[in-house]
Design an enzyme around this catalytic site. Structure first.
Site, PDB file in Angstrom:
ATOM      1  CG  ASP A 191      -2.292   0.607   0.878  1.00 41.32           C
ATOM      2  OD1 ASP A 191      -2.366   1.843   0.854  1.00 41.32           O
ATOM      3  OD2 ASP A 191      -3.269  -0.131   0.644  1.00 41.32           O
ATOM      4  CG  HIS A 236      -5.413   3.803   1.018  1.00 34.71           C
ATOM      5  ND1 HIS A 236      -4.989   2.515   0.798  1.00 34.71           N
ATOM      6  CD2 HIS A 236      -6.693   3.849   0.588  1.00 34.71           C
ATOM      7  CE1 HIS A 236      -5.967   1.811   0.254  1.00 34.71           C
ATOM      8  NE2 HIS A 236      -7.024   2.595   0.108  1.00 34.71           N
ATOM      9  CB  SER A 242      -9.315   0.471   0.039  1.00 30.53           C
ATOM     10  OG  SER A 242      -8.831   0.598  -1.266  1.00 30.53           O
TER      11      SER A 242
END
Length: 756
Positions: free
Chosen positions: A139, A210, A535
């Site tokens: 990620d 994220h 996600s």
């Protein structure tokens, strides 16, 4: 009698050096035991546990102190003992698992509680909260100082299988790794090559938020007292809070290139991770060209389960771009949590509306402005609105969307807003920069009736309310932006595989980025942010897979995936079929097998296992060229037995354009392995799709022992028409005791060539 204090001190000092301080230090552990394993010599399990503790005692320490004996919620005990004694205890007959004692408080992310994860029974204690399992996250990196990545309560060094390093680069000293973050690497050579002028740093530190969010959702530690500006207050924790994290930064500023992604996955496999979690999208390309497809096949070859997000391109069908058969593809659903503002009208009526306005704005007994001719809340209308009032906005008037209304409000002088809207997308986002609440049209009518009947209507709004349960909406519901199947790269296997929480999930975030706004120019930061999307759903499955891996270390990736899929729940918390957010019933093309249920997956009864050779046979059936095939399976395997009938826990029958008008028969063959407790007999029930007959033979499977396998066939006969493009059904095996219910969805679907 007198003592020589100098000799006593010397003796104690020698004891200090002879006994490792770290191994003799005592902590409290909760021990899960298999009660039926108790030897007959003991009259009660209490005496059995006491005997075990005496046998593992390491002199000169006092005997381990038995605190509680549990015999109702689960079987076992809590004890104060050293790590050395704990390791000895693990070798005792009947031992199941152990985990450190820790505070249990209301959940912030809500999802562990929504998934019925409990410290008293089920998969958490059975797996030691995922202890010993390594989740590799591909990620945007990680913010290591976030409390979710503390190693508090995690015992022992990294697992011996770990071969990775902490090489975080600039601003990421190796000391920032610990027993939770055991590895950190970055991959940026590809993105640097694609744009030599770009200033891409050499660091594994999160630049987006994220990656931190995903990592803490999968395996974040326990952190008390967190919230999103007062909403969802409680204790944050990941699905597998004792699992270890290995972080591979391959996204930069929210984007990346395939070469970096492939390098990251390749390194994760080499480092020895157990689970790989990938919450990123990919282009619509063939399986033999996709780095996610190729690398995830290699990972499965090494016994690593790969979990991927389905994408956020819904609600249309065929929006899953990567229907990779050897990866778990995850859809996103809601949870039973509602962020609210209580709207109290001047007549005393209270209405619960939706809001995430990030402050305790003072809105008390403020005049309400309701004008039927000025209900769109455009910038021009708001310019004429009286100051210090609550204005009623109706977003369906003039098709004014929520974001436009919020922008106009931020430039106005009104005090707050009551927004009448039916946009389900509003409930996926945390952006609410102006004081107000969103209510339904029916609730809006109550406001209108009051405002028109009163000479001086007023209202008050109380913010930062968090509501849990079935009201005002059943959960889970399929998020409208979650991508739907069939997967474009391969239609022959149902994708997504299953659904997990993915709407407004609270987890770790970048502390220096904007998480919320007030008005036009006030940006707010927070260590924990509410984010939505597949996600966020993917790491829930990665964490659940880590729990299963810890509880069943001998299970293959296919067995773990099967357990998650066949025990998934197609019903919501009102015992009705899971629905779309618009209220229609969701199909397996959106939810796969259903919503994940980790506790049931711990003991699924039967599993559909598949070897690497089975996957090779599938690839060999895909009509690729020899080179295309070898790109995926490499030269280690040959295509001697191609077969598209993979031993998978779902069934797909496609209708090709050339077959329309014909009556087709399709037979599937499956093999299930008994992973329950010894001998068992299962009977089948078939829910046939519309206009389809479905027959299973044999209808009863009898297993004489554990890990015995049996085969069956499913034959379906159907008219090849596309009036109903997608028809669903299920095969359900239930054992004679009623304990197990092993469910596999059936889909009869029109293939993509019908739409070309």
């Amino acid at each position: 009698m007198e003592f020589d204090t100098s000799k006593t001190a010397l003796f104690l000092l020698l004891c200090f050096f002879l006994v490792d301080g770290s191994s003799s230090q005592r902590s409290t552990y909760i021990i899960h035991m298999d009660k039926p394993s108790m030897p007959k010599a003991f009259s009660s399990h209490h005496f059995w546990y006491s005997s075990i503790l005496k046998s593992v005692n390491q002199a000169p320490n006092p005997n381990p102190k038995l605190l509680y004996v549990y015999d109702h919620a689960f079987h076992g005990f809590s004890v104060s003992m050293s790590e050395t004694e704990l390791e000895l205890l693990k070798a005792s007959p009947g031992f199941v698992s152990a985990y450190p004692d820790s505070a249990v408080t209301p959940d912030t992310t809500r999802t562990p509680d929504f998934l019925s994860l409990s410290p008293a029974s089920g998969i958490w204690p059975a797996s030691g909260y995922g202890n010993g399992v390594i989740i590799g996250v591909i990620d945007t990196g990680i913010w290591p100082e976030n409390p979710s990545f503390s190693d508090r309560g995690i015992a022992g060094p990294a697992p011996v299988k770990w071969r990775g390093v902490c090489s975080g680069g600039d601003g990421f000293n190796s000391s920032l790794c610990n027993k939770k973050i055991i590895g950190a690497r970055y991959f940026n050579q590809g993105i640097k090559a694609s744009d030599p002028t770009s200033a891409v740093p050499d660091t594994a530190r999160d630049d987006d938020g994220h990656g931190s969010h995903v990592s803490s959702t999968a395996a974040g530690n326990f952190v008390e007292g967190v919230s999103f500006f007062g909403y969802a207050r409680g204790t944050a924790r990941g699905v597998a809070p004792r699992a270890r994290l290995a972080v591979y930064k391959a996204l930069w500023g929210g984007s990346g290139v395939s070469s970096d992604i492939l390098a990251a996955i390749d390194q994760a496999v080499a480092d020895g991770v157990d689970i790989i979690s990938i919450s990123l999208g990919a282009q619509e390309i063939e399986l033999y060209e996709s780095p996610l497809s190729i690398a995830s096949f290699g990972a499965r070859e090494k016994g690593i389960l790969v979990c991927m997000s389905a994408g956020n391109r819904g609600p249309s069908v065929r929006t899953i771009r990567s229907g990779i058969p050897w990866a778990v593809i995850v859809a996103a659903g809601t949870v039973d949590r509602w962020f609210a503002g209580n709207l109290t009208l001047g007549d005393g009526k209270t209405i619960t509306g939706w809001t995430t306005f990030p402050a305790s704005a003072i809105v008390r007994n403020v005049p309400v402005v309701y004008n039927q001719s000025l209900s769109g809340c455009t910038a021009a209308e708001l310019a004429e609105a009286p100051e210090n009032t609550i204005i009623v906005c109706h977003t369906t008037i003039g098709n004014t969307d929520f974001d436009t209304v919020m922008g106009a409000l931020s430039n106005s002088n009104v005090k707050a807003a009551i927004i009448i809207a039916e946009e389900t997308s509003i409930f996926r986002f945390n952006t609410f920069p102006y004081p107000g609440v969103v209510i339904t049209a029916a609730q809006g009518q109550q406001v209108a009736d009051y405002a028109l009947a009163s000479a001086a209507p007023t209202a008050s709004i109380d913010f930062k309310q968090t509501i849990l349960g079935k009201e005002p909406r059943a959960a889970p519901a399929l998020s409208d932006d979650s991508s739907r199947g069939p997967g474009r790269s391969y239609e022959g296997i149902l994708k997504p595989d299953l659904m997990a929480p993915g709407v407004l999930i609270l987890a770790a975030f970048h502390p220096h980025l904007t998480a919320a706004r007030i008005g036009r120019n006030i940006d707010l930061a927070t260590d924990y942010n509410l984010l939505s999307g597949t996600s966020m759903a993917c790491p829930h499955i990665s964490g659940a897979a880590a729990l299963l891996k810890a509880a069943h270390p001998d299970w293959s990736p296919a067995a773990i995936q099967s357990a998650l899929m066949t025990t998934a729940n197609p019903l919501d918390n009102t015992k009705q079929p899971i629905r779309e957010q618009d209220g229609s019933v969701a199909s397996p093309l959106g939810i796969g097998s259903g919503h994940v249920d980790p506790n049931r997956a711990l003991d699924p009864g039967l599993v559909y296992d598949a070897s690497v050779q089975d996957l090779v046979n599938l690839v060999c059936s895909m009509n690729f060229t020899r080179n295309q095939t070898q790109t995926i399976i490499r030269s280690s395997y040959s295509c001697s037995n191609p077969s598209s009938d993979l031993n998978y826990p779902s069934f797909v029958a496609l209708i090709r354009a050339a077959e329309i008008g014909r009556t087709l028969t399709r037979t599937f063959r499956r093999r299930v392995t008994n992973v329950g407790n010894g001998a068992a007999a299962y009977k089948v029930a078939v829910e046939a799709p519309v206009n389809t007959t479905a027959v299973v033979r044999p209808q009863t499977l009898v297993f004489g022992k554990n890990y015995e396998s049996k085969s069956y066939s499913l034959t379906i006969r159907y008219k090849a028409d596309i009036e109903i493009q997608h028809r669903e059904g299920a095969v359900i095996w239930s054992d004679q005791t009623g304990k197990y219910r092993v469910r596999s969805p059936i889909m009869v679907s029109a293939a993509a060539d019908n739409f070309e």
